[in-house]
Design an enzyme around this catalytic site. Structure first.
Site: not given
Length: 138
Positions: A64, A22, A110
């Protein structure tokens, strides 16, 4: 063979998705993404476009619900915005799969990719075809 799984979910990819916890992050990257530079763990799906890969992954990957943005895209650069580059069509495809998408500036994307649990590099050739997903619970 396993029943009920998308055939594009390879054993290596399923292991990564299963091992993630998670809050861990996963990047689905386009063919131009610097995956080798960014990835801690890298899976290549060169013959699959980003949307197809995302759809297969999201068939087993919960997003999530405890964060403001569980699905994020790389935003257009300021240079592209100034040139009038239109909204990349792939964004609406990702939005159909994930719901509301957050946007991250290119170099911040990035940085997040370097911290992500894994990067899945697809054969997606459309620009701005990168998607960052935050794993939830079932």
């Amino acid at each position: 063979m396993l029943k009920g799984l998308d055939k594009r979910l390879t054993g290596d990819l399923l292991k990564i998705l299963c091992d993630m916890g998670h809050g861990d992050e996963l990047v689905i990257a386009d063919a131009n993404f610097p995956a080798e530079t960014c990835a801690r763990r890298l899976i290549r799906l060169p013959g699959i476009d980003g949307v197809t890969a995302a759809k297969a992954i999201l068939s087993v990957f919960p997003l999530d619900t405890y964060v403001a943005e569980a699905a994020l895209i790389m935003d257009l650069t300021e240079g592209d915005k100034n040139k009038g580059v239109p909204t990349p069509p792939i964004w609406s495809d990702y939005e159909e799969l994930c719901g509301v998408l957050g946007k991250i500036e290119r170099f911040d994307f990035y940085k997040r990719a370097k911290q992500a649990y894994a990067v899945i590099q697809t054969g997606e050739e459309r620009q701005y075809g990168n998607l960052l997903l935050v794993k939830g619970v079932i």
